[in-house]
Design a protein around this motif. Sequence first.
Motif, PDB file in Angstrom:
ATOM      1  N   ALA A  65       0.820  -1.217   0.000  1.00  0.00           N
ATOM      2  CA  ALA A  65       0.000   0.000   0.000  1.00  0.00           C
ATOM      3  C   ALA A  65       0.853   1.267   0.000  1.00  0.00           C
ATOM      4  O   ALA A  65       0.328   2.361  -0.155  1.00  0.00           O
ATOM      5  CB  ALA A  65      -0.910  -0.003   1.227  1.00  0.00           C
ATOM      6  N   HIS A  66       2.154   1.117   0.166  1.00  0.00           N
ATOM      7  CA  HIS A  66       3.091   2.240   0.199  1.00  0.00           C
ATOM      8  C   HIS A  66       4.116   2.047  -0.921  1.00  0.00           C
ATOM      9  O   HIS A  66       4.216   0.951  -1.504  1.00  0.00           O
ATOM     10  CB  HIS A  66       3.800   2.270   1.557  1.00  0.00           C
ATOM     11  N   PRO A  67       4.903   3.065  -1.247  1.00  0.00           N
ATOM     12  CA  PRO A  67       5.913   2.905  -2.288  1.00  0.00           C
ATOM     13  C   PRO A  67       6.946   1.834  -1.931  1.00  0.00           C
ATOM     14  O   PRO A  67       7.355   1.706  -0.774  1.00  0.00           O
ATOM     15  CB  PRO A  67       6.568   4.295  -2.368  1.00  0.00           C
ATOM     16  N   ARG A  68       7.346   1.077  -2.936  1.00  0.00           N
ATOM     17  CA  ARG A  68       8.440   0.123  -2.743  1.00  0.00           C
ATOM     18  C   ARG A  68       9.760   0.869  -2.609  1.00  0.00           C
ATOM     19  O   ARG A  68       9.914   1.997  -3.070  1.00  0.00           O
ATOM     20  CB  ARG A  68       8.540  -0.837  -3.925  1.00  0.00           C
ATOM     21  N   TRP A  69      10.742   0.208  -1.997  1.00  0.00           N
ATOM     22  CA  TRP A  69      12.082   0.774  -1.905  1.00  0.00           C
ATOM     23  C   TRP A  69      12.801   0.703  -3.252  1.00  0.00           C
ATOM     24  O   TRP A  69      12.364   0.064  -4.190  1.00  0.00           O
ATOM     25  CB  TRP A  69      12.891   0.066  -0.813  1.00  0.00           C
ATOM     26  N   PHE A  70      13.944   1.400  -3.333  1.00  0.00           N
ATOM     27  CA  PHE A  70      14.846   1.387  -4.491  1.00  0.00           C
ATOM     28  C   PHE A  70      14.172   1.849  -5.796  1.00  0.00           C
ATOM     29  O   PHE A  70      14.632   1.492  -6.881  1.00  0.00           O
ATOM     30  CB  PHE A  70      15.461  -0.004  -4.690  1.00  0.00           C
ATOM     31  N   GLY A  71      13.084   2.625  -5.689  1.00  0.00           N
ATOM     32  CA  GLY A  71      12.433   3.123  -6.890  1.00  0.00           C
ATOM     33  C   GLY A  71      11.809   2.053  -7.757  1.00  0.00           C
ATOM     34  O   GLY A  71      11.540   2.283  -8.936  1.00  0.00           O
ATOM     35  N   LEU A  72      11.522   0.892  -7.189  1.00  0.00           N
ATOM     36  CA  LEU A  72      11.064  -0.242  -7.988  1.00  0.00           C
ATOM     37  C   LEU A  72       9.635  -0.107  -8.501  1.00  0.00           C
ATOM     38  O   LEU A  72       9.229  -0.869  -9.383  1.00  0.00           O
ATOM     39  CB  LEU A  72      11.232  -1.542  -7.196  1.00  0.00           C
ATOM     40  N   ASP A  73       8.875   0.858  -8.002  1.00  0.00           N
ATOM     41  CA  ASP A  73       7.531   1.057  -8.548  1.00  0.00           C
ATOM     42  C   ASP A  73       7.559   1.653  -9.953  1.00  0.00           C
ATOM     43  O   ASP A  73       6.605   1.494 -10.714  1.00  0.00           O
ATOM     44  CB  ASP A  73       6.709   1.969  -7.633  1.00  0.00           C
ATOM     45  N   LEU A 108      16.220  13.710   3.061  1.00  0.00           N
ATOM     46  CA  LEU A 108      17.037  13.025   2.055  1.00  0.00           C
ATOM     47  C   LEU A 108      16.840  11.518   2.096  1.00  0.00           C
ATOM     48  O   LEU A 108      16.672  10.878   1.042  1.00  0.00           O
ATOM     49  CB  LEU A 108      18.517  13.344   2.299  1.00  0.00           C
ATOM     50  N   LEU A 109      16.859  10.951   3.305  1.00  0.00           N
ATOM     51  CA  LEU A 109      16.920   9.494   3.455  1.00  0.00           C
ATOM     52  C   LEU A 109      15.557   8.832   3.606  1.00  0.00           C
ATOM     53  O   LEU A 109      15.425   7.639   3.317  1.00  0.00           O
ATOM     54  CB  LEU A 109      17.789   9.140   4.670  1.00  0.00           C
ATOM     55  N   GLY A 110      14.548   9.570   4.063  1.00  0.00           N
ATOM     56  CA  GLY A 110      13.233   8.987   4.267  1.00  0.00           C
ATOM     57  C   GLY A 110      12.959   8.674   5.723  1.00  0.00           C
ATOM     58  O   GLY A 110      13.613   9.201   6.628  1.00  0.00           O
ATOM     59  N   ARG A 123      15.115  -2.589  10.245  1.00  0.00           N
ATOM     60  CA  ARG A 123      14.532  -1.290   9.933  1.00  0.00           C
ATOM     61  C   ARG A 123      15.310  -0.661   8.781  1.00  0.00           C
ATOM     62  O   ARG A 123      16.537  -0.733   8.730  1.00  0.00           O
ATOM     63  CB  ARG A 123      14.550  -0.376  11.162  1.00  0.00           C
ATOM     64  N   PHE A 124      14.558  -0.037   7.861  1.00  0.00           N
ATOM     65  CA  PHE A 124      15.144   0.492   6.635  1.00  0.00           C
ATOM     66  C   PHE A 124      14.484   1.827   6.332  1.00  0.00           C
ATOM     67  O   PHE A 124      13.260   1.955   6.405  1.00  0.00           O
ATOM     68  CB  PHE A 124      14.894  -0.498   5.498  1.00  0.00           C
ATOM     69  N   ALA A 125      15.284   2.820   5.973  1.00  0.00           N
ATOM     70  CA  ALA A 125      14.739   4.140   5.659  1.00  0.00           C
ATOM     71  C   ALA A 125      14.268   4.182   4.208  1.00  0.00           C
ATOM     72  O   ALA A 125      15.037   3.884   3.297  1.00  0.00           O
ATOM     73  CB  ALA A 125      15.780   5.220   5.906  1.00  0.00           C
ATOM     74  N   VAL A 126      13.020   4.567   4.008  1.00  0.00           N
ATOM     75  CA  VAL A 126      12.426   4.656   2.673  1.00  0.00           C
ATOM     76  C   VAL A 126      11.847   6.052   2.491  1.00  0.00           C
ATOM     77  O   VAL A 126      11.120   6.545   3.351  1.00  0.00           O
ATOM     78  CB  VAL A 126      11.320   3.600   2.486  1.00  0.00           C
ATOM     79  N   ARG A 127      12.165   6.686   1.364  1.00  0.00           N
ATOM     80  CA  ARG A 127      11.610   7.999   1.066  1.00  0.00           C
ATOM     81  C   ARG A 127      10.105   7.890   0.754  1.00  0.00           C
ATOM     82  O   ARG A 127       9.650   6.844   0.305  1.00  0.00           O
ATOM     83  CB  ARG A 127      12.349   8.611  -0.119  1.00  0.00           C
ATOM     84  N   PRO A 128       9.342   8.955   0.962  1.00  0.00           N
ATOM     85  CA  PRO A 128       7.896   8.892   0.688  1.00  0.00           C
ATOM     86  C   PRO A 128       7.568   8.526  -0.748  1.00  0.00           C
ATOM     87  O   PRO A 128       6.516   7.939  -1.008  1.00  0.00           O
ATOM     88  CB  PRO A 128       7.417  10.311   1.030  1.00  0.00           C
ATOM     89  N   ASP A 129       8.455   8.872  -1.691  1.00  0.00           N
ATOM     90  CA  ASP A 129       8.221   8.511  -3.088  1.00  0.00           C
ATOM     91  C   ASP A 129       8.943   7.225  -3.494  1.00  0.00           C
ATOM     92  O   ASP A 129       8.867   6.805  -4.644  1.00  0.00           O
ATOM     93  CB  ASP A 129       8.651   9.654  -4.018  1.00  0.00           C
TER      94      ASP A 129
END
Length: 211
Positions: A65-73, A108-110, A123-129
């Motif tokens: 329901a949220h953006p995937r990490w590493f820009g994979l969306d 910067l990091l999310g 735990r992993f930092a993910v940006r909102p986009d």
Amino acid sequence: MELDHLVLIAPSLAEGVAHLRAALGLEIPYGGAHPEMGTHNHLLRLGERVFLEVIAVDPAAPAPAHPRWFGLDDAAAVRAEWDAGRRLRAWVARSTALDPLLAAHGGLLGQAMRVSRGDRQWRFAVRPDGALPADGAAPCVIDWGERGCPAAAMPDLGARLESFTIEHPDPARLRALHAALGLSAGPELRQGPAIRLRAIIGTPSGPREIG
């Protein structure tokens, strides 16, 4: 913070593994699935505390329901980068002080999310986009918790990280950013026309470059 792992972002896991097979002459073992992100990976040990990951969207998993990490969306962008030969697109640094780090550099990091693979959680930092920090010039950040980096428990295929370099139009500015983040062990920085990640991997058949 210090370097934890390098990340090949692939349009599909099969393409990523095939590329590394050709590039390194090694069969990269399967890692597992990340149910919170709808992704899966293969992992290659590069030392006691560093490894290489190839990651892709898992087509069998429901989309989060949220953006995937590493820009994979952004499948089109992933494909375009891959086809242009820019395949080593991200790197991850580990931190045991994730909350104060994100309080200072969350723009910067999310923000921290809890992620799992099998019986391991972290735990992993993910940006909102979901995008890469500074388009891959800055690290994604991870806190493995008490179990620490999993590299030492991975099969040892004789691969070792010999060097990791980021090319950047303004390496002095990037060096200052890395220092502000508290990065103590990271990539070598070089002048280049665009952001480009490169690594030399020592293998049983000799050193190989991936990028």
